[in-house]
Design an enzyme around this catalytic site. Structure first.
Site, PDB file in Angstrom:
ATOM      1  N   ASP A 193       0.834  -1.113   0.574  1.00  0.00           N
ATOM      2  CA  ASP A 193      -0.102  -0.165   0.010  1.00  0.00           C
ATOM      3  C   ASP A 193       0.621   1.079   0.049  1.00  0.00           C
ATOM      4  OD1 ASP A 193      -2.022  -1.716  -0.143  1.00  0.00           O
ATOM      5  OD2 ASP A 193      -2.384  -1.288   2.291  1.00  0.00           O
ATOM      6  N   HIS A 220      -5.083  -3.639   5.245  1.00  0.00           N
ATOM      7  CA  HIS A 220      -4.589  -3.686   3.707  1.00  0.00           C
ATOM      8  C   HIS A 220      -6.022  -4.272   3.243  1.00  0.00           C
ATOM      9  CE1 HIS A 220      -1.642  -5.464   1.698  1.00  0.00           C
ATOM     10  NE2 HIS A 220      -2.205  -6.132   1.168  1.00  0.00           N
TER      11      HIS A 220
END
Length: 357
Positions: A193, A220
Site C-alpha cells: 500500500d 490492508h
C-alpha cells in the site's frame, strides 16, 4: 548480444553494490540497501518463506536470496519447492538454500528461523474480494502458525496471506493458545500500500519517486487502506482535493487494478513480492541493531480503539520497538479513518472467531 546484456546487468548491480550504504528506510531504496556492502559480517539469519512455490513466493524467494543479511533461506510449500530451491540456489550470493515440501517437512523448514514470511494461500481472481479468500487462506494460516508456535516460537512473523486484516488476528489467537504470543513479533505486511501510494503520488505530483514518502495507515483492504497524503514528502505539490481523493481511491483499489488487468490470470504477485522483501529487509536490519528503521505495518496497537491497526512502527532487536502516532491529519483523512473502523473491526472479529472455533 546475450553476453552484452548479462554484462550490462552485472555492471548495474556492481554500481549499486559499490555505492554508499543508504541510511534511508524508504522502500524505494530497497535495491541499494540489498546490494550495499556490509562494513562487518552480518549475523547469521535464517529466513523461511512459506508458500515459496506460488506466484508471490517465487519472486520473493529470489529477492531474499539477493539479500546479504540472509545466511540461510528455507523455502517451503505443499508442492514444487525443490525445483524453486534448486533454481534459486545457483545464484552467487551468501545464503544457503534448502527446499521443503509437504507437512512432514514443515518442522525442518521452520527450525531455528529468525524470520518467517507467509505468502501462502490462493490468489484473488476477478470479482473476488479479499473476504472471499477467507475460508481457504484462514485455514492455511492456522496450520502454519500452529507449526511456527511449535518449531520457531521466537521468530518474527511477516503475514502476507490475505485477508491480512483477518489473518493477523488469527495468527495472534493461535500463538496465544500455544503460549508463545509476542505482539512485538507479529506483523501484517502492508508495505505494498505504501509502495503504491508513493508511486501514484510521484506520478501525479511530478516528483522523483525515490524522494517520496507517504504513510499508509488502517488496514490492508479497500477503504481500510488510508494513505495520509497530507503528510506526503516532498511538500509543495499543490495537488487539489479532487486529485487527493482520486489518489486515495487508486491506492485502495490497487489490488483490483492488477487483478482486472491480468484478466483472471493472477493478482499482484511481483509488486507484492517486492514489498514483502522490502519489509523483510527492514525487519532483519532491526534484528541486527540498525537504528531508526521505520516502516508501516499492521500490528496489535493501542493508537486507536481498534485492536489491530497499521501505522508507522520503529523496528529493532525485539521486533516492534515503538508504535508511532498518526500525526496531523486532514479533515478528509479523519473522515476516512472513521469510515474504515467498522469494516476493520469486523474483519478482526471474524479472524478471532475463526481461530477459536
Amino acid at each position: 548480444m546475450r553476453t552484452s546484456m548479462f554484462r550490462s546487468v552485472e555492471s548495474a548491480i556492481r554500481r549499486v553494490s559499490t555505492s554508499s550504504p543508504s541510511t534511508s528506510t524508504s522502500s524505494t531504496h530497497f535495491a541499494r540497501r540489498c546490494f550495499s556492502s556490509e562494513s562487518a559480517p552480518a549475523p547469521a539469519r535464517k529466513v523461511a518463506v512459506l508458500g515459496a512455490a506460488g506466484g508471490i513466493g517465487q519472486p520473493l524467494a529470489l529477492l531474499m536470496k539477493l539479500n546479504p543479511l540472509v545466511s540461510s533461506l528455507s523455502l517451503y510449500d505443499i508442492a514444487g519447492t525443490p525445483g524453486v530451491a534448486a533454481d534459486v540456489s545457483h545464484i552467487n550470493t551468501r545464503s544457503e538454500v534448502a527446499g521443503y515440501m509437504g507437512e512432514d517437512q514443515l518442522a525442518q523448514a521452520l527450525d531455528g528461523c529468525d524470520l518467517v514470511i507467509i505468502p501462502a494461500g490462493v490468489p484473488r481472481k476477478p470479482g473476488m474480494t479479499r473476504d472471499d479468500l477467507f475460508n481457504i487462506n484462514a485455514g492455511i494460516v492456522k496450520t502454519l502458525c500452529t507449526a511456527i508456535a511449535k518449531y520457531c516460537p521466537h521468530a518474527l512473523v511477516n503475514m502476507i496471506s490475505n485477508p491480512v486484516n483477518s489473518t493477523v488476528p488469527i495468527a495472534a489467537e493461535i500463538f496465544k493458545k500455544a503460549g508463545t504470543y509476542d505482539e512485538k513479533r507479529l506483523f501484517g505486511v502492508t508495505t505494498l500500500d505504501v509502495v503504491r501510494a508513493r508511486t501514484f503520488f510521484a506520478g501525479k505530483a511530478n516528483v522523483n519517486v525515490a524522494d517520496v514518502n507517504v504513510p499508509v495507515v488502517g488496514g490492508h483492504a479497500g477503504i481500510t487502506i488510508l494513505p495520509l497524503f497530507s503528510q506526503a514528502t516532498p511538500k509543495g505539490s499543490n495537488l487539489s482535493d479532487e486529485q487527493i481523493t482520486a489518489l486515495t481511491k487508486r491506492t485502495q483499489d490497487g489490488g483490483t487494478e492488477v487483478v482486472e488487468a491480468k484478466a483472471g490470470k493472477g493478482s499482484a504477485t511481483l509488486s507484492m513480492a517486492y514489498a514483502g522483501a522490502v519489509f523483510a529487509d527492514a525487519c532483519l536490519k532491526g534484528l541486527n541493531g540498525v537504528p531508526d528503521i521505520v516502516e508501516c505495518s499492521y500490528v496489535q496497537s493501542n493508537i486507536t480503539d481498534i485492536p489491530f491497526f497499521a501505522s508507522k512502527v520503529r523496528l529493532g532487536k525485539n521486533g516492534v520497538e515503538e508504535i508511532l502516532g498518526l500525526g496531523p491529519m486532514s479533515d478528509f483523512e479523519k473522515e476516512g479513518l472513521e469510515k474504515l473502523k467498522p469494516e476493520l473491526l469486523s474483519s478482526i472479529e471474524k479472524g478471532v472467531k475463526f481461530a477459536n472455533q
